[in-house]
Write a protein that holds these residues in place. Structure first.
Motif, PDB file in Angstrom:
ATOM      1  N   PRO A   1      44.449 -79.661 140.692  1.00 49.12           N
ATOM      2  CA  PRO A   1      44.614 -78.490 141.562  1.00 49.12           C
ATOM      3  C   PRO A   1      45.867 -77.676 141.271  1.00 49.12           C
ATOM      4  N   VAL A   2      46.859 -78.284 140.617  1.00 49.75           N
ATOM      5  CA  VAL A   2      48.116 -77.579 140.335  1.00 49.75           C
ATOM      6  C   VAL A   2      47.990 -76.688 139.108  1.00 49.75           C
ATOM      7  N   ILE A   3      47.127 -77.086 138.157  1.00 52.87           N
ATOM      8  CA  ILE A   3      47.067 -76.404 136.866  1.00 52.87           C
ATOM      9  C   ILE A   3      46.735 -74.908 136.979  1.00 52.87           C
ATOM     10  N   PRO A   4      45.768 -74.478 137.803  1.00 56.22           N
ATOM     11  CA  PRO A   4      45.504 -73.030 137.890  1.00 56.22           C
ATOM     12  C   PRO A   4      46.721 -72.231 138.342  1.00 56.22           C
ATOM     13  N   PHE A   5      47.498 -72.779 139.275  1.00 54.61           N
ATOM     14  CA  PHE A   5      48.696 -72.082 139.736  1.00 54.61           C
ATOM     15  C   PHE A   5      49.757 -72.046 138.648  1.00 54.61           C
ATOM     16  N   LEU A   6      49.860 -73.141 137.887  1.00 52.17           N
ATOM     17  CA  LEU A   6      50.801 -73.151 136.771  1.00 52.17           C
ATOM     18  C   LEU A   6      50.424 -72.086 135.747  1.00 52.17           C
ATOM     19  N   ALA A   7      49.132 -71.920 135.496  1.00 50.70           N
ATOM     20  CA  ALA A   7      48.677 -70.882 134.570  1.00 50.70           C
ATOM     21  C   ALA A   7      49.011 -69.488 135.095  1.00 50.70           C
ATOM     22  N   LEU A   8      48.895 -69.288 136.393  1.00 54.18           N
ATOM     23  CA  LEU A   8      49.239 -67.988 136.976  1.00 54.18           C
ATOM     24  C   LEU A   8      50.714 -67.669 136.783  1.00 54.18           C
ATOM     25  N   PHE A   9      51.582 -68.655 137.026  1.00 58.03           N
ATOM     26  CA  PHE A   9      53.016 -68.420 136.844  1.00 58.03           C
ATOM     27  C   PHE A   9      53.367 -68.270 135.367  1.00 58.03           C
ATOM     28  N   ALA A  10      52.625 -68.967 134.482  1.00 59.06           N
ATOM     29  CA  ALA A  10      52.828 -68.778 133.048  1.00 59.06           C
ATOM     30  C   ALA A  10      52.482 -67.343 132.661  1.00 59.06           C
ATOM     31  N   ALA A  11      51.376 -66.825 133.198  1.00 59.51           N
ATOM     32  CA  ALA A  11      50.993 -65.439 132.922  1.00 59.51           C
ATOM     33  C   ALA A  11      52.023 -64.464 133.477  1.00 59.51           C
ATOM     34  N   LEU A  12      52.555 -64.743 134.665  1.00 59.29           N
ATOM     35  CA  LEU A  12      53.579 -63.888 135.268  1.00 59.29           C
ATOM     36  C   LEU A  12      54.795 -63.793 134.363  1.00 59.29           C
ATOM     37  N   PHE A  13      55.245 -64.948 133.867  1.00 62.37           N
ATOM     38  CA  PHE A  13      56.433 -64.941 133.013  1.00 62.37           C
ATOM     39  C   PHE A  13      56.156 -64.239 131.692  1.00 62.37           C
ATOM     40  N   LEU A  14      55.003 -64.533 131.088  1.00 66.85           N
ATOM     41  CA  LEU A  14      54.684 -63.959 129.788  1.00 66.85           C
ATOM     42  C   LEU A  14      54.580 -62.434 129.873  1.00 66.85           C
ATOM     43  N   VAL A  15      53.845 -61.926 130.849  1.00 69.04           N
ATOM     44  CA  VAL A  15      53.680 -60.469 130.988  1.00 69.04           C
ATOM     45  C   VAL A  15      55.018 -59.805 131.291  1.00 69.04           C
ATOM     46  N   THR A  16      55.797 -60.413 132.191  1.00 70.80           N
ATOM     47  CA  THR A  16      57.089 -59.825 132.560  1.00 70.80           C
ATOM     48  C   THR A  16      58.039 -59.814 131.371  1.00 70.80           C
ATOM     49  N   ALA A  17      58.065 -60.937 130.603  1.00 68.27           N
ATOM     50  CA  ALA A  17      58.976 -61.025 129.469  1.00 68.27           C
ATOM     51  C   ALA A  17      58.607 -60.034 128.373  1.00 68.27           C
ATOM     52  N   VAL A  18      57.331 -59.927 128.034  1.00 68.72           N
ATOM     53  CA  VAL A  18      56.912 -58.998 126.973  1.00 68.72           C
ATOM     54  C   VAL A  18      57.125 -57.548 127.416  1.00 68.72           C
ATOM     55  N   THR A  19      56.813 -57.249 128.666  1.00 69.27           N
ATOM     56  CA  THR A  19      57.016 -55.897 129.180  1.00 69.27           C
ATOM     57  C   THR A  19      58.495 -55.514 129.138  1.00 69.27           C
ATOM     58  N   TRP A  20      59.360 -56.441 129.570  1.00 72.66           N
ATOM     59  CA  TRP A  20      60.800 -56.176 129.549  1.00 72.66           C
ATOM     60  C   TRP A  20      61.290 -55.956 128.117  1.00 72.66           C
ATOM     61  N   LEU A  21      60.791 -56.799 127.175  1.00 74.92           N
ATOM     62  CA  LEU A  21      61.219 -56.678 125.794  1.00 74.92           C
ATOM     63  C   LEU A  21      60.823 -55.332 125.204  1.00 74.92           C
ATOM     64  N   PHE A  22      59.601 -54.914 125.438  1.00 76.50           N
ATOM     65  CA  PHE A  22      59.155 -53.643 124.868  1.00 76.50           C
ATOM     66  C   PHE A  22      59.835 -52.465 125.548  1.00 76.50           C
ATOM     67  N   THR A  23      60.161 -52.612 126.801  1.00 71.78           N
ATOM     68  CA  THR A  23      60.904 -51.540 127.472  1.00 71.78           C
ATOM     69  C   THR A  23      62.279 -51.381 126.842  1.00 71.78           C
ATOM     70  N   ARG A  24      62.932 -52.503 126.517  1.00 69.44           N
ATOM     71  CA  ARG A  24      64.235 -52.433 125.878  1.00 69.44           C
ATOM     72  C   ARG A  24      64.127 -51.855 124.477  1.00 69.44           C
ATOM     73  N   LEU A  25      63.088 -52.270 123.728  1.00 62.64           N
ATOM     74  CA  LEU A  25      62.950 -51.789 122.360  1.00 62.64           C
ATOM     75  C   LEU A  25      62.577 -50.314 122.301  1.00 62.64           C
ATOM     76  N   LYS A  26      61.823 -49.848 123.274  1.00 67.81           N
ATOM     77  CA  LYS A  26      61.429 -48.434 123.295  1.00 67.81           C
ATOM     78  C   LYS A  26      62.616 -47.526 123.534  1.00 67.81           C
ATOM     79  N   SER A  27      63.643 -48.079 124.149  1.00 62.51           N
ATOM     80  CA  SER A  27      64.827 -47.243 124.419  1.00 62.51           C
ATOM     81  C   SER A  27      65.595 -46.940 123.153  1.00 62.51           C
ATOM     82  N   ARG A  28      65.228 -47.583 122.052  1.00 63.94           N
ATOM     83  CA  ARG A  28      65.869 -47.309 120.764  1.00 63.94           C
ATOM     84  C   ARG A  28      64.945 -46.399 119.957  1.00 63.94           C
TER      85      ARG A  28
END
Length: 492
Positions: free
Chosen positions: A164-191
């Motif tokens: 029962p814990v695994i689906p929630f862990l996957a959701l938080f993994a997706a949250l981190f992955l999307v947030t991290a990639v979005t933040w990275l591309f936002t920083r790179l676009k500023s150059r």
């Protein structure tokens, strides 16, 4: 919607119904009600907490639970008793090979074994949620966090409890992955010199990283499914016993061994470890084979006191107890992972003894039943007390193939010839009926004759015969007598 303060009764009803269905699939999912309650409390001011929506959701969860597990409501006392036993098993008793004092570490190890990338991404998402301090994150985190703490508090640590814990862990993994990639591309676009103007590239990168994260657990699922499609050692041992052990054999089965062996073909007893009785006891009491299961004996063999470990080692690795020998060994292996080891030992007692073997252990007899079956020997204790059970061994030899299944009767007769007790059984517990007996074959069998507790002291005669049950004709002796008196029993 509930977390946004929307009082849509249909939403509450549906949320409660789905929560109840989840609880019915696995009872520790009852904590799934926690996010529902938190969404209600955090989505509106305290003055709006009281109302009908939350009680409706809780009642709907009860309805969903009934839909998913209706039998519980019709056997509620038994369910509560079993539930208490399971809780006691998890908290206090433990489970051999699956318990620990540091289960929070055990469960982390379970998850990292095949899901390392998802676990680390998920933990990153949990940290991110703690930093953002969003009520949506808190609601989403409530169930997996409390469930993990609950599981870690138990003594038992089955990895399947993490499902029962695994689906929630996957959701938080997706949250981190999307947030991290979005933040990275936002920083790179500023150059301005870096070509990251395409909005599709971040989505592509997220997709690639997601595939890389799930490839290990996906391969593990395929591998485990392929293992599950193969027979376990228990199934292999069961199939081998059916095909190779003589019909009518008497087996002592340890728990978690070959529980599927048909009782119509073998006499099955046991339910305890082989150390419950001395080694010589098994042959003396008519057992032909012992079946040991590593799933049962492992803890005793590894963590028991020195005498227990030494005794089990003689059964597992040898030298085997006097008269016993290894018949078949279904070992564990890393190739197809068939499960716990199953060991089959012979006690040395033959299922079909020879005439010479009968002569060594039995008193001679010579009763010819209809020219078909001859009683050639018998054995019993010479004395007994009222209320005791006397084991009587009979040895039959086939003269001509019987076409009928006969039942044996043993009558205990007083001096006047009155029957004071009796036992009627098909030979070998009906696992080797007389219609299967072959000419010259010798069949040994034992019959437990229970004596009445008020039986007067004295000398009684043992009368043995054969008949067609139920209520059919007897197979008379060739001298015309309906039964043969094999000997006496002194009761005192």
């Amino acid at each position: 919607p509930m977390a946004e303060g929307r009082d849509n009764r249909r939403t509450y009803l549906l949320a409660g119904l789905l929560a109840g269905l989840a609880i019915a699939t696995k009872y520790n999912n009852a904590l799934i009600l926690l996010p529902l309650i938190l969404a209600h409390l955090l989505g509106r001011p305290p003055r709006s907490w009281v109302g009908w929506n939350l009680p409706i959701a809780l009642l709907a969860s009860l309805g969903g639970f009934f839909i998913g597990a209706p039998f519980i409501f019709f056997h509620l006392p038994q369910f509560l008793t079993d539930l208490a036993a399971i809780i006691n098993h998890y908290q206090n008793l433990g489970h051999p090979g699956y318990d620990s004092a540091d289960n929070w570490q055990q469960y982390v190890g379970f998850m990292l074994l095949e899901n390392a990338a998802v676990v680390w991404l998920g933990l990153g998402g949990v940290v991110l949620a703690a930093v953002r301090h969003s009520r949506h994150d808190l609601i989403l985190l409530a169930f997996p966090l409390v469930t993990y703490l609950q599981l870690s508090s138990y003594k038992v640590n089955f990895s399947r409890n993490l499902m029962p814990v695994i689906p929630f862990l996957a959701l938080f993994a997706a949250l981190f992955l999307v947030t991290a990639v979005t933040w990275l591309f936002t920083r790179l676009k500023s150059r301005p010199r870096l070509p990251f103007s395409s909005f599709r590239l971040p989505s592509f990168i997220i997709g690639v990283l997601t595939l890389l994260a799930i490839v290990s657990p996906a391969l593990a699922i395929v591998r485990y499914d392929s293992y599950n499609a193969l027979p376990t050692n228990r199934a292999r041992a069961t199939e081998w016993i059916e095909a190779n052990l003589p019909q009518g054999a008497k087996l002592w089965l340890e728990p978690l061994s070959t529980d599927l062996v048909p009782r119509s073909k073998f006499r099955l007893e046991g339910g305890k470890g082989v150390l419950a009785n001395p080694p010589e006891w098994y042959a003396a009491n008519g057992y032909h084979y012992l079946v040991l299961s590593e799933a049962y004996y492992k803890e005793a063999a590894e963590t028991g006191n020195a005498s227990v470990r030494e005794a089990y080692q003689t059964y597992i690795e040898g030298p085997y107890p006097a008269g016993m020998k290894l018949v078949q060994d279904f070992k564990k292996n890393p190739t197809d992972q068939p499960g716990a080891r199953i060991i089959v030992l012979s006690t040395g007692l033959p299922v079909l003894p020879s005439a010479a073997q009968v002569a060594k252990v039995a008193q001679p007899a010579d009763f010819d039943y209809g020219g078909l079956i001859r009683l050639i020997g018998w054995n019993a204790a010479p004395t007994a007390r009222p209320g005791e059970t006397v084991k009587i061994n009979l040895y039959w030899q086939t003269l001509r193939p019987p076409n009928t299944n006969y039942t044996t009767f043993i009558h205990l007769l007083d001096k006047q010839g009155n029957k004071v007790t009796q036992i009627d059984l098909q030979p070998m517990g009906a696992t080797r009926p007389t219609s299967l007996w072959k000419p010259g074959e010798i069949v040994g069998d034992d019959y437990p004759l229970a004596l009445p507790p008020n039986l007067p002291p004295g000398t009684y005669r043992l009368s043995v015969g054969l008949y067609i049950a139920p209520g059919g004709p007897r197979l008379d002796l060739t001298n015309g007598q309906p039964a043969g008196v094999v000997g006496t029993l002194i009761v005192g």
